[in-house]
Design an enzyme around this catalytic site. Sequence first.
Site, PDB file in Angstrom:
ATOM      1  N   ASP A  31      -2.334  34.664  16.700  1.00 24.86           N
ATOM      2  CA  ASP A  31      -2.477  33.614  15.685  1.00 24.86           C
ATOM      3  C   ASP A  31      -3.203  34.182  14.468  1.00 24.86           C
ATOM      4  O   ASP A  31      -4.399  34.471  14.524  1.00 24.86           O
ATOM      5  CB  ASP A  31      -3.268  32.445  16.287  1.00 24.86           C
ATOM      6  CG  ASP A  31      -3.473  31.315  15.296  1.00 24.86           C
ATOM      7  OD1 ASP A  31      -3.070  31.440  14.122  1.00 24.86           O
ATOM      8  OD2 ASP A  31      -4.050  30.286  15.721  1.00 24.86           O
ATOM      9  N   ILE A  32      -2.484  34.305  13.364  1.00 22.10           N
ATOM     10  CA  ILE A  32      -3.062  34.970  12.185  1.00 22.10           C
ATOM     11  C   ILE A  32      -4.013  34.069  11.393  1.00 22.10           C
ATOM     12  O   ILE A  32      -4.562  34.509  10.386  1.00 22.10           O
ATOM     13  CB  ILE A  32      -1.972  35.537  11.251  1.00 22.10           C
ATOM     14  CG1 ILE A  32      -0.986  34.437  10.854  1.00 22.10           C
ATOM     15  CG2 ILE A  32      -1.282  36.720  11.911  1.00 22.10           C
ATOM     16  CD1 ILE A  32      -0.135  34.804   9.660  1.00 22.10           C
TER      17      ILE A  32
ATOM     18  N   ASP B 227       3.951  37.363  15.744  1.00 19.99           N
ATOM     19  CA  ASP B 227       4.271  35.938  15.848  1.00 19.99           C
ATOM     20  C   ASP B 227       3.234  35.307  16.768  1.00 19.99           C
ATOM     21  O   ASP B 227       2.723  35.972  17.677  1.00 19.99           O
ATOM     22  CB  ASP B 227       5.686  35.703  16.398  1.00 19.99           C
ATOM     23  CG  ASP B 227       6.247  34.356  15.949  1.00 19.99           C
ATOM     24  OD1 ASP B 227       7.094  34.329  15.039  1.00 19.99           O
ATOM     25  OD2 ASP B 227       5.811  33.315  16.491  1.00 19.99           O
TER      26      ASP B 227
ATOM     27  N   LYS C   6       1.064  26.992  -1.099  1.00 17.02           N
ATOM     28  CA  LYS C   6       1.905  28.112  -1.567  1.00 17.02           C
ATOM     29  C   LYS C   6       1.524  28.508  -2.990  1.00 17.02           C
ATOM     30  O   LYS C   6       1.536  29.698  -3.341  1.00 17.02           O
ATOM     31  CB  LYS C   6       3.380  27.720  -1.504  1.00 17.02           C
ATOM     32  CG  LYS C   6       3.943  27.623  -0.089  1.00 17.02           C
ATOM     33  CD  LYS C   6       3.882  28.942   0.646  1.00 17.02           C
ATOM     34  CE  LYS C   6       4.758  28.967   1.885  1.00 17.02           C
ATOM     35  NZ  LYS C   6       4.546  30.189   2.699  1.00 17.02           N
TER      36      LYS C   6
ATOM     37  N   TYR D 194       1.668  21.465   1.353  1.00 17.32           N
ATOM     38  CA  TYR D 194       2.355  22.760   1.542  1.00 17.32           C
ATOM     39  C   TYR D 194       2.566  23.438   0.188  1.00 17.32           C
ATOM     40  O   TYR D 194       2.270  24.628   0.024  1.00 17.32           O
ATOM     41  CB  TYR D 194       3.681  22.484   2.245  1.00 17.32           C
ATOM     42  CG  TYR D 194       4.627  23.652   2.372  1.00 17.32           C
ATOM     43  CD1 TYR D 194       4.371  24.696   3.256  1.00 17.32           C
ATOM     44  CD2 TYR D 194       5.802  23.701   1.624  1.00 17.32           C
ATOM     45  CE1 TYR D 194       5.261  25.757   3.391  1.00 17.32           C
ATOM     46  CE2 TYR D 194       6.698  24.747   1.755  1.00 17.32           C
ATOM     47  CZ  TYR D 194       6.423  25.777   2.636  1.00 17.32           C
ATOM     48  OH  TYR D 194       7.307  26.826   2.768  1.00 17.32           O
TER      49      TYR D 194
ATOM     50  N   ASN E 116       4.597  36.472   5.831  1.00 17.19           N
ATOM     51  CA  ASN E 116       5.772  35.595   5.927  1.00 17.19           C
ATOM     52  C   ASN E 116       5.468  34.261   6.602  1.00 17.19           C
ATOM     53  O   ASN E 116       5.979  33.230   6.168  1.00 17.19           O
ATOM     54  CB  ASN E 116       6.896  36.323   6.682  1.00 17.19           C
ATOM     55  CG  ASN E 116       7.987  35.363   7.102  1.00 17.19           C
ATOM     56  OD1 ASN E 116       8.802  34.925   6.297  1.00 17.19           O
ATOM     57  ND2 ASN E 116       8.000  34.994   8.380  1.00 17.19           N
TER      58      ASN E 116
HETATM   59  N1  LIG Z   1      13.050  27.945   5.624  1.00 19.08           N
HETATM   60  C1  LIG Z   1      12.905  27.460   4.386  1.00 19.08           C
HETATM   61  O1  LIG Z   1      13.684  26.611   3.896  1.00 19.08           O
HETATM   62  C2  LIG Z   1      11.790  27.960   3.511  1.00 19.08           C
HETATM   63  C3  LIG Z   1      11.764  27.568   2.164  1.00 19.08           C
HETATM   64  C4  LIG Z   1      10.747  28.025   1.344  1.00 19.08           C
HETATM   65  C5  LIG Z   1       9.781  28.872   1.860  1.00 19.08           C
HETATM   66  N2  LIG Z   1       9.815  29.225   3.176  1.00 19.08           N
HETATM   67  C6  LIG Z   1       8.779  30.117   3.675  1.00 19.08           C
HETATM   68  O2  LIG Z   1       9.413  31.218   4.307  1.00 19.08           O
HETATM   69  C7  LIG Z   1       8.584  31.711   5.360  1.00 19.08           C
HETATM   70  C8  LIG Z   1       9.382  31.784   6.647  1.00 19.08           C
HETATM   71  O3  LIG Z   1       9.854  30.479   6.949  1.00 19.08           O
HETATM   72  P1  LIG Z   1      10.835  30.196   8.173  1.00 19.08           P
HETATM   73  O4  LIG Z   1      11.690  29.038   7.774  1.00 19.08           O
HETATM   74  O5  LIG Z   1      11.479  31.458   8.635  1.00 19.08           O
HETATM   75  O6  LIG Z   1       9.782  29.682   9.271  1.00 19.08           O
HETATM   76  P2  LIG Z   1      10.005  29.459  10.846  1.00 19.08           P
HETATM   77  O7  LIG Z   1       9.138  28.299  11.201  1.00 19.08           O
HETATM   78  O8  LIG Z   1      11.459  29.387  11.207  1.00 19.08           O
HETATM   79  O9  LIG Z   1       9.438  30.779  11.500  1.00 19.08           O
HETATM   80  C9  LIG Z   1       8.089  31.110  11.278  1.00 19.08           C
HETATM   81  C10 LIG Z   1       7.532  31.859  12.454  1.00 19.08           C
HETATM   82  O10 LIG Z   1       6.113  31.939  12.205  1.00 19.08           O
HETATM   83  C11 LIG Z   1       5.443  31.774  13.439  1.00 19.08           C
HETATM   84  N3  LIG Z   1       4.088  31.270  13.219  1.00 19.08           N
HETATM   85  C12 LIG Z   1       3.711  30.002  12.918  1.00 19.08           C
HETATM   86  N4  LIG Z   1       2.383  29.916  12.867  1.00 19.08           N
HETATM   87  C13 LIG Z   1       1.894  31.163  13.107  1.00 19.08           C
HETATM   88  C14 LIG Z   1       0.585  31.710  13.208  1.00 19.08           C
HETATM   89  N5  LIG Z   1      -0.512  30.951  13.044  1.00 19.08           N
HETATM   90  N6  LIG Z   1       0.433  33.033  13.464  1.00 19.08           N
HETATM   91  C15 LIG Z   1       1.537  33.822  13.651  1.00 19.08           C
HETATM   92  N7  LIG Z   1       2.798  33.338  13.601  1.00 19.08           N
HETATM   93  C16 LIG Z   1       2.979  32.034  13.323  1.00 19.08           C
HETATM   94  C17 LIG Z   1       6.308  30.773  14.215  1.00 19.08           C
HETATM   95  O11 LIG Z   1       6.079  30.866  15.625  1.00 19.08           O
HETATM   96  C18 LIG Z   1       7.722  31.176  13.813  1.00 19.08           C
HETATM   97  O12 LIG Z   1       8.305  32.083  14.729  1.00 19.08           O
HETATM   98  C19 LIG Z   1       7.387  30.757   5.414  1.00 19.08           C
HETATM   99  O13 LIG Z   1       6.322  31.276   4.644  1.00 19.08           O
HETATM  100  C20 LIG Z   1       7.905  29.511   4.749  1.00 19.08           C
HETATM  101  O14 LIG Z   1       6.863  28.724   4.233  1.00 19.08           O
HETATM  102  C21 LIG Z   1      10.803  28.792   4.008  1.00 19.08           C
END
Ligand SMILES: NC(=O)c1ccc[n+]([C@@H]2O[C@H](COP(=O)([O-])OP(=O)(O)OC[C@H]3O[C@@H](n4cnc5c(N)ncnc54)[C@H](O)[C@@H]3O)[C@@H](O)[C@H]2O)c1
Length: 250
Positions: free
Chosen positions: A63-64, A37, A164, A160, A90
């Site tokens: 930071d990835i 993270d 994706k 976005y 993810n």
């Molecule tokens: N939550 C939704 O409704 C939803 C819907 C469709 C797709 N998604 C996808 O599911 C995945 C997870 O989403 P989520 O809702 O759990 O997200 P979230 O924002 O709750 O958690 C994501 C985590 O990624 C970390 N992060 C952000 N930028 C980063 C970076 N540069 N390097 C490393 N870590 C980083 C953040 O600190 C956070 O802890 C994502 O790919 C998102 O696009 C989510």
Amino acid sequence: MFELHGRTALVTGAGRHVGRRIAEVLAEAGAAVAVNDIDRGRAEETAEALIAAGGKAAAVPGDITDPETVAAIVRRTGELLGPVDILVNNAGIPAGGSKWGAQFGDTSPEDWSPLIQLNVMAVLHCTHAVLPHMRDQGYGRLIHIVSDSARAGMPGLAVYGAAKAAAAAFSRCLATEVGRAGITSNCVSLGTIPPAETPPEVLQKLARGYPAGRTGTPDDIAPTVLWLASQEASWVTGQTVSVNGGWLTT
Ligand SMILES: NC(=O)c1ccc[n+]([C@@H]2O[C@H](COP(=O)([O-])OP(=O)(O)OC[C@H]3O[C@@H](n4cnc5c(N)ncnc54)[C@H](O)[C@@H]3O)[C@@H](O)[C@H]2O)c1
């Protein structure tokens, strides 16, 4: 049925919500899990929780979107847990710096960049960094978390959704290159997974569009990732599996 003993998984953005649950489920199945993270505290807290639950895990914060950081994360994972056999791309919602949900016409290249960097470039960086070991050993699982906004028009998600869609196309094309090396590449496409703190009245409103009658939770997503990570899914590749309560059926 799906057990991952002897495998090492790297899950990006695993400090909370969907990524965290994926990390937990992979660890419960026996994988050693590297918890990435950008937020160091979240990564460490998650890794500690996995270990406290009896799993094998380590925090690999960073930071990835930065390729050198990714190389260091993959190197560190190898030192701590063994080389990466399973990569879950993810992280997808930028930790900051984008006007999340704004209409495209109200945004600028500075707003688009973090979305492209995290949902496209970071996926390429992470995948590229783990491929050599996967090729060498003739086994690998690449799992990319994408969104139904890659296929359905949704306001506020133009960039976005485009990012994706790019990740999904990358996964499909890559699958054709790496299949003979025993590596699969698949996407899991998510519907809405609201954060735990979402008020019930908002959840009810969001649920209206879902044939399943509710929005999703991280518990709905992680089992599909486990399946795709398993030996049993070795003939599943180049696919996008929708886990979305039936919101989108094409
Ligand atoms: N939550 C939704 O409704 C939803 C819907 C469709 C797709 N998604 C996808 O599911 C995945 C997870 O989403 P989520 O809702 O759990 O997200 P979230 O924002 O709750 O958690 C994501 C985590 O990624 C970390 N992060 C952000 N930028 C980063 C970076 N540069 N390097 C490393 N870590 C980083 C953040 O600190 C956070 O802890 C994502 O790919 C998102 O696009 C989510």
